[in-house]
Design a protein around this motif. Structure first.
Motif, PDB file in Angstrom:
ATOM      1  N   PRO A  95       0.827  -1.200   0.000  1.00  5.34           N
ATOM      2  CA  PRO A  95       0.000   0.000   0.000  1.00  5.34           C
ATOM      3  C   PRO A  95       0.868   1.259   0.000  1.00  5.34           C
ATOM      4  CG  PRO A  95       0.043  -0.970   2.184  1.00  5.34           C
ATOM      5  CD  PRO A  95       0.738  -1.928   1.267  1.00  5.34           C
ATOM      6  N   ALA A  96       0.416   2.274  -0.711  1.00  2.00           N
ATOM      7  CA  ALA A  96       1.120   3.553  -0.763  1.00  2.00           C
ATOM      8  C   ALA A  96       0.789   4.363   0.490  1.00  2.00           C
ATOM      9  CB  ALA A  96       0.686   4.319  -2.012  1.00  2.00           C
ATOM     10  N   PRO A  97       1.622   5.344   0.808  1.00  2.00           N
ATOM     11  CA  PRO A  97       1.306   6.206   1.952  1.00  2.00           C
ATOM     12  C   PRO A  97      -0.102   6.805   1.812  1.00  2.00           C
ATOM     13  CG  PRO A  97       3.542   6.597   1.234  1.00  2.00           C
ATOM     14  CD  PRO A  97       2.906   5.697   0.211  1.00  2.00           C
ATOM     15  N   GLY A  98      -0.875   6.687   2.892  1.00  2.00           N
ATOM     16  CA  GLY A  98      -2.254   7.176   2.880  1.00  2.00           C
ATOM     17  C   GLY A  98      -3.277   6.142   2.461  1.00  2.00           C
ATOM     18  N   HIS A  99      -2.832   4.957   2.066  1.00  2.00           N
ATOM     19  CA  HIS A  99      -3.760   3.882   1.725  1.00  2.00           C
ATOM     20  C   HIS A  99      -4.057   3.059   2.972  1.00  2.00           C
ATOM     21  CE1 HIS A  99      -2.823   3.672  -2.869  1.00  2.00           C
ATOM     22  NE2 HIS A  99      -3.212   4.872  -2.468  1.00  2.00           N
ATOM     23  N   ILE A 100      -5.312   2.675   3.097  1.00  3.75           N
ATOM     24  CA  ILE A 100      -5.749   1.837   4.206  1.00  3.75           C
ATOM     25  C   ILE A 100      -6.242   0.523   3.620  1.00  3.75           C
ATOM     26  CG2 ILE A 100      -7.387   1.591   6.117  1.00  3.75           C
ATOM     27  CD1 ILE A 100      -7.311   4.645   6.401  1.00  3.75           C
ATOM     28  N   ILE A 101      -5.711  -0.573   4.163  1.00  6.36           N
ATOM     29  CA  ILE A 101      -6.095  -1.894   3.672  1.00  6.36           C
ATOM     30  C   ILE A 101      -6.704  -2.721   4.798  1.00  6.36           C
ATOM     31  CG2 ILE A 101      -4.388  -1.871   1.815  1.00  6.36           C
ATOM     32  CD1 ILE A 101      -2.596  -3.702   3.483  1.00  6.36           C
ATOM     33  N   LEU A 102      -7.574  -3.632   4.411  1.00  7.35           N
ATOM     34  CA  LEU A 102      -8.189  -4.583   5.333  1.00  7.35           C
ATOM     35  C   LEU A 102      -7.722  -5.980   4.968  1.00  7.35           C
ATOM     36  CD1 LEU A 102     -10.354  -5.480   7.486  1.00  7.35           C
ATOM     37  CD2 LEU A 102     -11.902  -5.726   5.546  1.00  7.35           C
ATOM     38  N   TYR A 103      -7.061  -6.626   5.901  1.00  6.31           N
ATOM     39  CA  TYR A 103      -6.715  -8.030   5.721  1.00  6.31           C
ATOM     40  C   TYR A 103      -7.865  -8.828   6.324  1.00  6.31           C
ATOM     41  CZ  TYR A 103      -4.487 -12.553   6.171  1.00  6.31           C
ATOM     42  OH  TYR A 103      -4.208 -13.897   6.091  1.00  6.31           O
ATOM     43  N   PRO A 104      -8.589  -9.610   5.493  1.00  6.57           N
ATOM     44  CA  PRO A 104      -9.799 -10.278   5.978  1.00  6.57           C
ATOM     45  C   PRO A 104      -9.565 -11.504   6.849  1.00  6.57           C
ATOM     46  CG  PRO A 104      -9.488 -10.726   3.638  1.00  6.57           C
ATOM     47  CD  PRO A 104      -8.406  -9.771   4.053  1.00  6.57           C
ATOM     48  N   GLY A 105      -8.321 -11.823   7.148  1.00  9.35           N
ATOM     49  CA  GLY A 105      -8.029 -12.987   7.985  1.00  9.35           C
ATOM     50  C   GLY A 105      -7.637 -14.178   7.145  1.00  9.35           C
ATOM     51  N   GLY A 106      -7.210 -15.225   7.825  1.00  9.79           N
ATOM     52  CA  GLY A 106      -6.769 -16.445   7.148  1.00  9.79           C
ATOM     53  C   GLY A 106      -5.483 -16.937   7.753  1.00  9.79           C
ATOM     54  N   ILE A 107      -4.362 -16.557   7.162  1.00 10.50           N
ATOM     55  CA  ILE A 107      -3.050 -16.965   7.662  1.00 10.50           C
ATOM     56  C   ILE A 107      -2.749 -16.264   8.985  1.00 10.50           C
ATOM     57  CG2 ILE A 107      -0.570 -16.891   7.204  1.00 10.50           C
ATOM     58  CD1 ILE A 107      -1.266 -17.013   4.209  1.00 10.50           C
ATOM     59  N   SER A 108      -3.158 -15.016   9.094  1.00  9.44           N
ATOM     60  CA  SER A 108      -2.946 -14.203  10.277  1.00  9.44           C
ATOM     61  C   SER A 108      -4.307 -13.658  10.712  1.00  9.44           C
ATOM     62  CB  SER A 108      -1.965 -13.071   9.943  1.00  9.44           C
ATOM     63  OG  SER A 108      -1.603 -12.344  11.088  1.00  9.44           O
ATOM     64  N   GLU A 109      -4.318 -12.884  11.798  1.00  9.47           N
ATOM     65  CA  GLU A 109      -5.589 -12.349  12.271  1.00  9.47           C
ATOM     66  C   GLU A 109      -6.090 -11.228  11.367  1.00  9.47           C
ATOM     67  OE1 GLU A 109      -5.452  -9.772  15.893  1.00  9.47           O
ATOM     68  OE2 GLU A 109      -3.312 -10.213  15.806  1.00  9.47           O
ATOM     69  N   THR A 110      -7.380 -10.945  11.461  1.00  6.46           N
ATOM     70  CA  THR A 110      -7.969  -9.826  10.741  1.00  6.46           C
ATOM     71  C   THR A 110      -7.317  -8.543  11.231  1.00  6.46           C
ATOM     72  OG1 THR A 110     -10.074 -11.019  10.582  1.00  6.46           O
ATOM     73  CG2 THR A 110     -10.137  -8.633  10.234  1.00  6.46           C
ATOM     74  N   GLU A 111      -7.049  -7.632  10.292  1.00  3.92           N
ATOM     75  CA  GLU A 111      -6.446  -6.362  10.690  1.00  3.92           C
ATOM     76  C   GLU A 111      -6.697  -5.295   9.647  1.00  3.92           C
ATOM     77  OE1 GLU A 111      -1.919  -6.026   9.826  1.00  3.92           O
ATOM     78  OE2 GLU A 111      -2.282  -8.137  10.325  1.00  3.92           O
ATOM     79  N   ILE A 112      -6.560  -4.062  10.093  1.00  7.16           N
ATOM     80  CA  ILE A 112      -6.572  -2.898   9.214  1.00  7.16           C
ATOM     81  C   ILE A 112      -5.204  -2.262   9.326  1.00  7.16           C
ATOM     82  CG2 ILE A 112      -7.552  -0.603   8.830  1.00  7.16           C
ATOM     83  CD1 ILE A 112     -10.213  -1.731   9.943  1.00  7.16           C
ATOM     84  N   LEU A 113      -4.629  -1.864   8.194  1.00  6.75           N
ATOM     85  CA  LEU A 113      -3.306  -1.254   8.170  1.00  6.75           C
ATOM     86  C   LEU A 113      -3.365   0.068   7.432  1.00  6.75           C
ATOM     87  CD1 LEU A 113       0.114  -2.811   7.649  1.00  6.75           C
ATOM     88  CD2 LEU A 113      -0.588  -0.996   6.084  1.00  6.75           C
ATOM     89  N   LEU A 114      -2.722   1.076   7.990  1.00  3.95           N
ATOM     90  CA  LEU A 114      -2.585   2.387   7.370  1.00  3.95           C
ATOM     91  C   LEU A 114      -1.102   2.629   7.112  1.00  3.95           C
ATOM     92  CD1 LEU A 114      -3.095   5.353   6.578  1.00  3.95           C
ATOM     93  CD2 LEU A 114      -3.454   5.858   8.995  1.00  3.95           C
ATOM     94  N   ALA A 115      -0.741   2.753   5.844  1.00  9.96           N
ATOM     95  CA  ALA A 115       0.659   3.021   5.475  1.00  9.96           C
ATOM     96  C   ALA A 115       0.933   4.510   5.612  1.00  9.96           C
ATOM     97  CB  ALA A 115       0.908   2.578   4.033  1.00  9.96           C
ATOM     98  N   TYR A 116       2.035   4.849   6.295  1.00  9.37           N
ATOM     99  CA  TYR A 116       2.436   6.255   6.347  1.00  9.37           C
ATOM    100  C   TYR A 116       3.708   6.505   5.546  1.00  9.37           C
ATOM    101  CZ  TYR A 116       5.739   5.258  10.254  1.00  9.37           C
ATOM    102  OH  TYR A 116       6.752   4.780  11.047  1.00  9.37           O
ATOM    103  N   SER A 117       4.389   5.467   5.130  1.00 12.00           N
ATOM    104  CA  SER A 117       5.556   5.547   4.249  1.00 12.00           C
ATOM    105  C   SER A 117       5.700   4.163   3.611  1.00 12.00           C
ATOM    106  CB  SER A 117       6.796   5.978   5.034  1.00 12.00           C
ATOM    107  OG  SER A 117       7.843   6.332   4.153  1.00 12.00           O
TER     108      SER A 117
END
Length: 137
Positions: free
Chosen positions: A69-91
């Motif tokens: 993800p580019a800076p300012g993009h927010i992604i949702l990992y829907p789960g599976g291999i790891s836990e569900t999470e939301i990530l915000l890239a700042y760099s």
């Protein structure tokens, strides 16, 4: 276009939903709004903050997914291999967990105050968990 605000600690960003490219993710997330969590600094992914969500299931497949993800993009990992999470890239981010590379659905893009992204990330890194709130305005 829906008006969206994202608050991370003392930082506020205007944002837009990526409804065309991630319609299922956006629809599922809107049902959970206002969405409140805490952001902590990523451990394996580079310069980003994440909201660990455990086994929360948004019921969405991969769509518009990326590992970079580019800076300012927010992604949702829907789960599976790891836990569900939301990530915000700042760099620079290469989205991963202790299990290896992951991909998440890019469903929100920040549209204002991008000059504050690095300061927000450094605040989370050095001062610890910060409250997060996603809200429609």
């Amino acid at each position: 276009m829906s008006q969206l605000k994202v608050h991370v600690g003392d930082f506020t960003f205007d944002a837009k939903f990526e409804e065309k490219d991630a319609p299922k993710t956006v629809a599922a997330f809107k049902k959970a709004m206002p969405f409140v969590s805490q952001a902590i600094h990523v451990r394996w992914s580079g310069e980003g903050v994440w909201m660990p969500l455990g086994d929360l299931d948004f019921g969405v497949p991969y769509e518009n997914h990326t590992s970079f993800p580019a800076p300012g993009h927010i992604i949702l990992y829907p789960g599976g291999i790891s836990e569900t999470e939301i990530l915000l890239a700042y760099s620079g981010v290469h989205f991963a967990s202790k299990m290896g590379q992951l991909a998440g659905n890019h469903f929100i893009t920040l549209t204002s105050n991008l000059e504050n992204l690095k300061e927000m990330g450094k605040t989370v890194l050095w001062k610890g968990a910060q409250p997060v709130r996603f809200e429609m305005v």
